[in-house]
Design an enzyme around this catalytic site. Structure first.
Site, mmCIF file in Angstrom:
data_model
loop_
_atom_site.group_PDB
_atom_site.id
_atom_site.type_symbol
_atom_site.label_atom_id
_atom_site.label_comp_id
_atom_site.label_asym_id
_atom_site.label_seq_id
_atom_site.Cartn_x
_atom_site.Cartn_y
_atom_site.Cartn_z
ATOM 1 N N HIS A 42 -33.433 29.683 67.124
ATOM 2 C CA HIS A 42 -34.346 30.743 67.584
ATOM 3 C C HIS A 42 -33.793 32.158 67.396
ATOM 4 C CE1 HIS A 42 -36.421 27.630 70.474
ATOM 5 N NE2 HIS A 42 -36.344 27.229 69.207
ATOM 6 N N GLN A 52 -30.402 27.575 62.354
ATOM 7 C CA GLN A 52 -31.532 28.373 61.902
ATOM 8 C C GLN A 52 -31.128 29.800 61.532
ATOM 9 O OE1 GLN A 52 -34.396 28.093 65.099
ATOM 10 N NE2 GLN A 52 -34.534 25.866 64.942
ATOM 11 N N TYR A 77 -39.770 18.621 73.852
ATOM 12 C CA TYR A 77 -39.738 17.672 72.739
ATOM 13 C C TYR A 77 -39.605 16.235 73.239
ATOM 14 C CZ TYR A 77 -39.173 21.698 69.673
ATOM 15 O OH TYR A 77 -39.373 22.868 68.991
#
Length: 367
Positions: free
Chosen positions: A146, A83, A261
């Protein structure tokens, strides 16, 4: 008589359908620039040219008139992958006078670990000059998750930015001595404001303005109040919209409306004394990315509302507000792909960045 009542009923149903349709803002999606990568940030120069960041580590300039795309040189070394990469970009409120622009990016240390950094620079032609890192978070990790990261200026000229928990939820967000999982506030040159909430405490990150965040990827100044609004990703459920307040704890991961998750729970708490509740939360998650308040008269049905991009559902979600309260949500635009960012440009139009497709302008159409 019966047929007359049927006609009246049909007329009422038709009227209801018309009112429902008239409550919607129809738009055409017009391609501004085609891009196969991930466009993360968008901002506009005074002459109308758009600057856009690509997460893979490129900064591009799109000519307002011709649509020609040019690459901006002079970026720092950017750690791409996962990310991370080149993230948000914003102009100084007095850009026309001082020429400063700001961007966030993933930075690698000597061990190859990555964190989030904030840089300011100036644009000379298509070259970045006078680059200055004004904050480098000591949240280095080998995780690719993140990083945050969005940027916003308030009415007093303070710079706010978000840094995610870097996938270390039990280490960073609740620990004021550690970076990550926080929203920060700086002077435009990187100095720590004297009235930051933790400035007189030893051993804390004094740029911290609020804490207990997971991964905020939306940040915008409210056009009337000047308050900084954010949204952040929850895990499986529990995406949040918040107003950022000095020194407040937003609870992650002690309280949450989400679960792991895998389906297991990491907390049984959704509220706790001393921790703020979100203004709004989503369960199931929409995976929010980017947000903008709609002002002006381009979109009569959207005026005064908050648009949030959804990565998961490929939608623009519209939140109706009553002061600082969210009263309902609607789907403003459907049938998109992953919405990475949404912003209202200086020309009054809303622009959306869609993963793998590029940037589009939403042009209102008649009903």
């Amino acid at each position: 008589m019966k047929s007359q009542w049927i006609k009246i009923a049909v007329a009422l149903i038709t009227l209801g359908m018309t009112l429902q349709l008239n409550a919607q803002q129809k738009v055409d999606k017009q391609l501004v620039v085609k891009e196969s990568g991930i466009v993360w940030g968008m901002t506009w120069l005074p002459n109308g040219d758009m600057l856009m960041t690509l997460r893979k580590g490129l900064l591009k300039r799109v000519n307002k008139t011709s649509g020609e795309v040019q690459i901006i040189e002079g970026l720092p070394k950017i750690a791409t992958g996962g990310q991370g990469g080149l993230l948000d970009i914003i102009l100084h409120p007095n850009y026309a006078d001082n020429g400063w622009l700001y961007f966030s990016y993933a930075k690698r240390d000597t061990k190859g670990h990555k964190s989030t950094a904030i840089m300011r620079a100036k644009l000379k032609g298509n070259q970045l000059v006078e680059q200055q890192d004004i904050y480098v978070a000591q949240a280095y990790s080998n995780s690719g998750a993140h990083f945050g990261s969005r940027l916003a200026f308030d009415n007093q000229g303070y710079l706010y930015f978000s840094i995610g928990d870097r996938g270390q939820r039990d280490l960073n967000p609740q620990n004021l001595s550690r970076d990550g999982g926080k929203v920060y506030r700086l002077h435009d040159d990187g100095r720590i404001p004297k009235d930051n909430p933790f400035v007189n405490q030893q051993g804390v990150k004094q740029a911290t303005y609020s804490y207990g965040h997971r991964n905020p990827q939306g940040m915008i100044k409210h056009p009337s109040s000047g308050a900084i609004w954010t949204h952040e990703h929850g895990p499986r459920g529990g995406d949040e919209v918040n107003i950022i307040k000095s020194g407040e704890n937003y609870g992650w991961p002690v309280i949450s409306y989400g679960i792991n998750y895998s389906g297991t729970r990491f907390t049984d708490l959704t509220e706790k004394e001393g921790m703020l509740q979100p203004l709004w939360y989503w369960d199931p998650s929409i995976a929010p990315s980017g947000m903008t308040f709609v002002t002006g008269n381009k979109y009569p049905q959207w005026q005064g509302k908050l648009l949030v991009g959804s990565l998961k559902f490929g939608q623009l979600v519209m939140l109706t507000l009553n002061g600082d309260k969210v009263t309902k949500q609607d789907i403003a635009v459907d049938d998109l792909v992953r919405v990475r960012n949404v912003t209202q440009a200086p020309d009054g139009y809303v622009y959306v960045a869609l993963d793998g497709q590029g940037v589009f302008k939403l042009v209102p159409t008649s009903l």
